[in-house]
Design an enzyme around this catalytic site. Structure first.
Site, PDB file in Angstrom:
ATOM      1  N   ASN A 167       0.848  -1.187   0.000  1.00 41.63           N
ATOM      2  CA  ASN A 167       0.000   0.000   0.000  1.00 41.63           C
ATOM      3  C   ASN A 167       0.895   1.253   0.000  1.00 41.63           C
ATOM      4  O   ASN A 167       1.726   1.421   0.899  1.00 41.63           O
ATOM      5  CB  ASN A 167      -0.877  -0.047   1.265  1.00 41.63           C
ATOM      6  CG  ASN A 167      -1.810   1.127   1.357  1.00 41.63           C
ATOM      7  OD1 ASN A 167      -1.418   2.262   1.102  1.00 41.63           O
ATOM      8  ND2 ASN A 167      -3.044   0.873   1.731  1.00 41.63           N
ATOM      9  N   HIS A 170       0.971   6.137   2.013  1.00 45.61           N
ATOM     10  CA  HIS A 170       1.700   7.076   2.859  1.00 45.61           C
ATOM     11  C   HIS A 170       2.829   7.800   2.128  1.00 45.61           C
ATOM     12  O   HIS A 170       3.391   8.767   2.655  1.00 45.61           O
ATOM     13  CB  HIS A 170       2.145   6.387   4.149  1.00 45.61           C
ATOM     14  CG  HIS A 170       0.951   5.991   4.954  1.00 45.61           C
ATOM     15  ND1 HIS A 170      -0.019   6.904   5.321  1.00 45.61           N
ATOM     16  CD2 HIS A 170       0.507   4.785   5.399  1.00 45.61           C
ATOM     17  CE1 HIS A 170      -0.983   6.279   5.966  1.00 45.61           C
ATOM     18  NE2 HIS A 170      -0.678   4.987   6.025  1.00 45.61           N
ATOM     19  N   HIS A 203      -5.691   3.460  -1.286  1.00 49.57           N
ATOM     20  CA  HIS A 203      -7.004   3.701  -0.667  1.00 49.57           C
ATOM     21  C   HIS A 203      -7.424   5.114  -1.054  1.00 49.57           C
ATOM     22  O   HIS A 203      -6.823   6.081  -0.601  1.00 49.57           O
ATOM     23  CB  HIS A 203      -6.876   3.552   0.855  1.00 49.57           C
ATOM     24  CG  HIS A 203      -8.171   3.695   1.583  1.00 49.57           C
ATOM     25  ND1 HIS A 203      -8.285   3.474   2.933  1.00 49.57           N
ATOM     26  CD2 HIS A 203      -9.418   4.034   1.162  1.00 49.57           C
ATOM     27  CE1 HIS A 203      -9.539   3.670   3.315  1.00 49.57           C
ATOM     28  NE2 HIS A 203     -10.238   4.022   2.252  1.00 49.57           N
ATOM     29  N   ARG A 205      -9.638   7.792  -0.370  1.00 50.21           N
ATOM     30  CA  ARG A 205     -10.588   8.172   0.686  1.00 50.21           C
ATOM     31  C   ARG A 205     -11.509   9.284   0.199  1.00 50.21           C
ATOM     32  O   ARG A 205     -11.130  10.093  -0.641  1.00 50.21           O
ATOM     33  CB  ARG A 205      -9.813   8.653   1.919  1.00 50.21           C
ATOM     34  CG  ARG A 205      -9.253   7.511   2.732  1.00 50.21           C
ATOM     35  CD  ARG A 205      -8.576   8.047   3.982  1.00 50.21           C
ATOM     36  NE  ARG A 205      -8.364   6.974   4.916  1.00 50.21           N
ATOM     37  CZ  ARG A 205      -9.226   6.630   5.870  1.00 50.21           C
ATOM     38  NH1 ARG A 205     -10.335   7.314   6.053  1.00 50.21           N
ATOM     39  NH2 ARG A 205      -8.960   5.624   6.668  1.00 50.21           N
ATOM     40  N   ARG A 209      -7.357  12.571   1.619  1.00 53.45           N
ATOM     41  CA  ARG A 209      -6.282  13.064   2.494  1.00 53.45           C
ATOM     42  C   ARG A 209      -4.901  12.640   1.999  1.00 53.45           C
ATOM     43  O   ARG A 209      -3.923  13.295   2.298  1.00 53.45           O
ATOM     44  CB  ARG A 209      -6.488  12.613   3.932  1.00 53.45           C
ATOM     45  CG  ARG A 209      -6.332  11.131   4.116  1.00 53.45           C
ATOM     46  CD  ARG A 209      -6.381  10.761   5.570  1.00 53.45           C
ATOM     47  NE  ARG A 209      -7.731  10.876   6.111  1.00 53.45           N
ATOM     48  CZ  ARG A 209      -8.126  10.233   7.209  1.00 53.45           C
ATOM     49  NH1 ARG A 209      -7.282   9.478   7.875  1.00 53.45           N
ATOM     50  NH2 ARG A 209      -9.346  10.350   7.660  1.00 53.45           N
ATOM     51  N   GLU A 230      -8.704   0.233  -2.659  1.00 51.29           N
ATOM     52  CA  GLU A 230      -9.478   0.155  -1.413  1.00 51.29           C
ATOM     53  C   GLU A 230     -10.436   1.320  -1.407  1.00 51.29           C
ATOM     54  O   GLU A 230     -10.036   2.460  -1.721  1.00 51.29           O
ATOM     55  CB  GLU A 230      -8.545   0.320  -0.211  1.00 51.29           C
ATOM     56  CG  GLU A 230      -7.917  -0.940   0.252  1.00 51.29           C
ATOM     57  CD  GLU A 230      -6.992  -0.656   1.428  1.00 51.29           C
ATOM     58  OE1 GLU A 230      -7.129   0.385   2.102  1.00 51.29           O
ATOM     59  OE2 GLU A 230      -6.096  -1.467   1.644  1.00 51.29           O
ATOM     60  N   THR A 261      -7.965   3.083   8.889  1.00 47.80           N
ATOM     61  CA  THR A 261      -9.112   2.176   8.977  1.00 47.80           C
ATOM     62  C   THR A 261      -9.123   1.521  10.361  1.00 47.80           C
ATOM     63  O   THR A 261      -8.111   0.973  10.788  1.00 47.80           O
ATOM     64  CB  THR A 261      -9.007   1.100   7.878  1.00 47.80           C
ATOM     65  OG1 THR A 261      -8.638   1.742   6.670  1.00 47.80           O
ATOM     66  CG2 THR A 261     -10.324   0.391   7.686  1.00 47.80           C
ATOM     67  N   GLU A 311     -10.445 -10.069   3.197  1.00 54.22           N
ATOM     68  CA  GLU A 311      -9.181  -9.649   3.796  1.00 54.22           C
ATOM     69  C   GLU A 311      -9.429  -9.583   5.295  1.00 54.22           C
ATOM     70  O   GLU A 311     -10.271  -8.807   5.767  1.00 54.22           O
ATOM     71  CB  GLU A 311      -8.728  -8.289   3.253  1.00 54.22           C
ATOM     72  CG  GLU A 311      -7.413  -7.864   3.906  1.00 54.22           C
ATOM     73  CD  GLU A 311      -6.888  -6.514   3.425  1.00 54.22           C
ATOM     74  OE1 GLU A 311      -7.180  -6.098   2.295  1.00 54.22           O
ATOM     75  OE2 GLU A 311      -6.172  -5.869   4.228  1.00 54.22           O
ATOM     76  N   HIS A 351      -3.324  -4.960   7.832  1.00 52.23           N
ATOM     77  CA  HIS A 351      -3.492  -3.812   8.728  1.00 52.23           C
ATOM     78  C   HIS A 351      -2.605  -3.946   9.958  1.00 52.23           C
ATOM     79  O   HIS A 351      -2.706  -4.917  10.701  1.00 52.23           O
ATOM     80  CB  HIS A 351      -4.941  -3.572   9.171  1.00 52.23           C
ATOM     81  CG  HIS A 351      -5.154  -2.114   9.451  1.00 52.23           C
ATOM     82  ND1 HIS A 351      -4.797  -1.547  10.628  1.00 52.23           N
ATOM     83  CD2 HIS A 351      -5.603  -1.113   8.663  1.00 52.23           C
ATOM     84  CE1 HIS A 351      -5.034  -0.254  10.579  1.00 52.23           C
ATOM     85  NE2 HIS A 351      -5.522   0.041   9.387  1.00 52.23           N
ATOM     86  N   GLY A 352      -1.743  -2.967  10.105  1.00 56.05           N
ATOM     87  CA  GLY A 352      -0.882  -2.909  11.287  1.00 56.05           C
ATOM     88  C   GLY A 352       0.273  -3.904  11.252  1.00 56.05           C
ATOM     89  O   GLY A 352       1.002  -4.039  12.246  1.00 56.05           O
ATOM     90  N   HIS A 374       1.999   1.005   5.938  1.00 52.97           N
ATOM     91  CA  HIS A 374       2.693   1.947   6.804  1.00 52.97           C
ATOM     92  C   HIS A 374       4.100   1.499   7.169  1.00 52.97           C
ATOM     93  O   HIS A 374       5.053   2.281   7.074  1.00 52.97           O
ATOM     94  CB  HIS A 374       1.842   2.186   8.067  1.00 52.97           C
ATOM     95  CG  HIS A 374       2.344   3.275   8.921  1.00 52.97           C
ATOM     96  ND1 HIS A 374       3.162   3.045  10.010  1.00 52.97           N
ATOM     97  CD2 HIS A 374       2.193   4.615   8.837  1.00 52.97           C
ATOM     98  CE1 HIS A 374       3.469   4.191  10.578  1.00 52.97           C
ATOM     99  NE2 HIS A 374       2.890   5.165   9.877  1.00 52.97           N
TER     100      HIS A 374
HETATM  101  N1  PXP Z   1      -5.664  -3.415   4.437  1.00 56.52           N
HETATM  102  C1  PXP Z   1      -6.644  -2.475   4.525  1.00 56.52           C
HETATM  103  C2  PXP Z   1      -8.036  -2.872   4.168  1.00 56.52           C
HETATM  104  C3  PXP Z   1      -6.360  -1.157   4.913  1.00 56.52           C
HETATM  105  O1  PXP Z   1      -7.338  -0.256   4.992  1.00 56.52           O
HETATM  106  C4  PXP Z   1      -5.018  -0.817   5.199  1.00 56.52           C
HETATM  107  C5  PXP Z   1      -4.688   0.594   5.549  1.00 56.52           C
HETATM  108  O2  PXP Z   1      -4.982   1.442   4.505  1.00 56.52           O
HETATM  109  C6  PXP Z   1      -4.036  -1.826   5.091  1.00 56.52           C
HETATM  110  C7  PXP Z   1      -4.392  -3.117   4.732  1.00 56.52           C
HETATM  111  C8  PXP Z   1      -2.599  -1.560   5.359  1.00 56.52           C
HETATM  112  O3  PXP Z   1      -2.421  -1.252   6.673  1.00 56.52           O
HETATM  113  P1  PXP Z   1      -0.996  -0.727   7.187  1.00 56.52           P
HETATM  114  O4  PXP Z   1      -0.771   0.580   6.495  1.00 56.52           O
HETATM  115  O5  PXP Z   1      -1.176  -0.638   8.648  1.00 56.52           O
HETATM  116  O6  PXP Z   1       0.000  -1.773   6.757  1.00 56.52           O
END
Ligand code: PXP
Length: 400
Positions: A167, A170, A203, A205, A209, A230, A261, A311, A351-352, A374
């Site tokens: 992703n 950022h 993503h 949004r 942003r 996304e 998210t 997911e 995520h995370g 991230h």
């Molecule tokens: N998957 C989804 C559905 C998300 O919304 C995000 C954040 O945009 C991620 C994965 C990636 O998360 P991270 O940036 O924490 O790796």
């Protein structure tokens, strides 16, 4: 009659071909004297068996009922056991994975047979490895070179490391901090692909942003692996997705005030609404994923929406305050991945996730792809984007 087939599925089954192949399989395993019973059912029938014997009130592709307590059958009892297959689930999966129907049915039966012989893939990774090796060996002998596709599938499903979709939101966050034209997420998309990532995620949004409409358009044009968009399931976003035509759309919940998210899409209790969005996207020919919490109820609800992928939200695992809590969250993800796969979903997670917590989740065999942003973009500031992607790919590969 070493192999007896009962067809309660109310569909036409290639019974004589399967019987011939299974009898050949028994001979190859030096079990030519044993008897095997195969039962074809519909989803309702297999759900009944799952509920009754395994406490799983949902359909699965195959269940084995062994006559034996010990590891390898022997002794005087000629009956090996019974294998029940849901024709409906099997056909759905064959279509989803683009596999020849007969070969897929045979692969499920061989898998069931391995269970009857004492193999248990859920026990340990090494046990799963041995089971798949035996399945492949048998399928090779039964199908010859024509079985290459199903053999590749059996091999890949268990052992291929998961894929990594990066992703690049950022990169755009840094750009938008000054409202200038650098760093450019489009450049980042090229670099992550060159580093070996299997996809690029953005993503878009509602408040724009970070990622802008122009980024989405350009990334769709230049990406050579796959582009994942996304988005929230709003009218505006669905219109954009239909115009841009990404390789995959991931539906996520969105709140303007959130930093990122915050959880999965709540599908339970809102199936009709989610299904409406999924159907519109699928009618436009797009592959659809839904981002959900790793909860069995949510997954079951998701299976009624027509989505191709789930997911699993790994945020709670990533943010767990201690080892014990993290272990609990990991178990939740493992269970959710298994149920999702049994319901025919392609399973992704994200995520995370970062360099320190990816290992245990990347070892879960059902998860085919991770979506990570991230941590990779953060590390890229220090070591460069290519290096940051490669390090993550290595950790994912090492985990299985
Ligand atoms: N998957 C989804 C559905 C998300 O919304 C995000 C954040 O945009 C991620 C994965 C990636 O998360 P991270 O940036 O924490 O790796």
């Amino acid at each position: 009659m070493p192999v007896e087939i009962t067809n309660n599925s109310r569909r036409r089954i290639p019974s004589s071909w399967l019987k011939e192949k299974l009898e050949e399989a028994l001979k190859l395993l030096n079990l030519g004297e044993k008897e095997l019973h195969v039962l074809f059912l519909d989803d309702e029938g297999i759900t009944h068996l799952n509920t009754l014997y395994l406490g799983r009130p949902y359909p699965t592709n195959v269940i084995s009922f062994s006559q034996w307590e010990g590891p390898i059958p022997g002794g005087a009892n000629p009956h090996l056991g019974d294998i029940a297959v849901s024709w409906e689930t099997a056909m759905r999966e064959a279509q989803l994975y683009d596999l020849p129907q007969r070969h897929y049915l045979l692969a499920l039966l061989v898998h069931g047979l391995m269970h009857l012989l004492g193999h248990e893939h859920e026990r340990r990774p090494e046990a799963a490895a041995l089971m798949v090796r035996n399945e492949i060996r048998l399928l090779k002998r039964l199908l010859g070179p024509r079985g290459q596709k199903i053999i590749n599938f059996v091999r890949r499903r268990e052992y291929m490391p998961a894929k990594l979709a990066v992703n690049v939101d950022h990169v755009a966050t840094v750009r938008e901090a000054r409202k200038v034209n650098y760093p450019d997420p489009v450049h980042a998309a090229v670099l992550v692909e060159l580093a070996g990532a299997h996809g690029v995620v953005v993503h878009l949004r509602e408040d724009r942003r970070h990622i802008q409409d122009r980024d989405v358009r350009l990334i769709r044009e230049i990406v050579q692996t796959k582009m994942v968009l996304e988005m929230a399931a709003t009218e505006e976003m669905i219109k954009i997705a239909k115009e841009i035509r990404p390789h995959q759309v991931t539906l996520v919940p969105e709140r303007r005030q959130e930093i990122t998210t915050e959880g999965g899409l709540k599908v339970k209790g809102r199936v009709a609404k989610v299904r409406e969005a999924v159907e519109e996207l699928k009618e436009a020919g797009l592959k659809v994923s839904i981002f959900i919490d790793p909860e069995v109820d949510q997954i079951k609800a998701a299976s009624k929406t027509g989505a191709d992928i789930v997911e699993l939200h790994t945020g709670n695992y990533a943010e767990a305050p201690g080892e014990e809590e993290q272990e609990l969250e990991l178990t939740r993800i493992e269970e959710a991945a298994r149920v999702a796969r049994e319901l025919g979903f392609e399973v992704h997670a994200g995520h995370g996730l970062h360099y320190g917590n990816i290992g245990p989740v990347a070892a879960i065999p059902e998860i085919e792809e991770f979506s990570i942003g991230h941590a990779i973009i953060g590390r890229a500031i220090m070591v460069g984007l290519k290096e940051a992607v490669r390090e993550m790919l290595c950790l994912i590969e090492e985990a299985r």
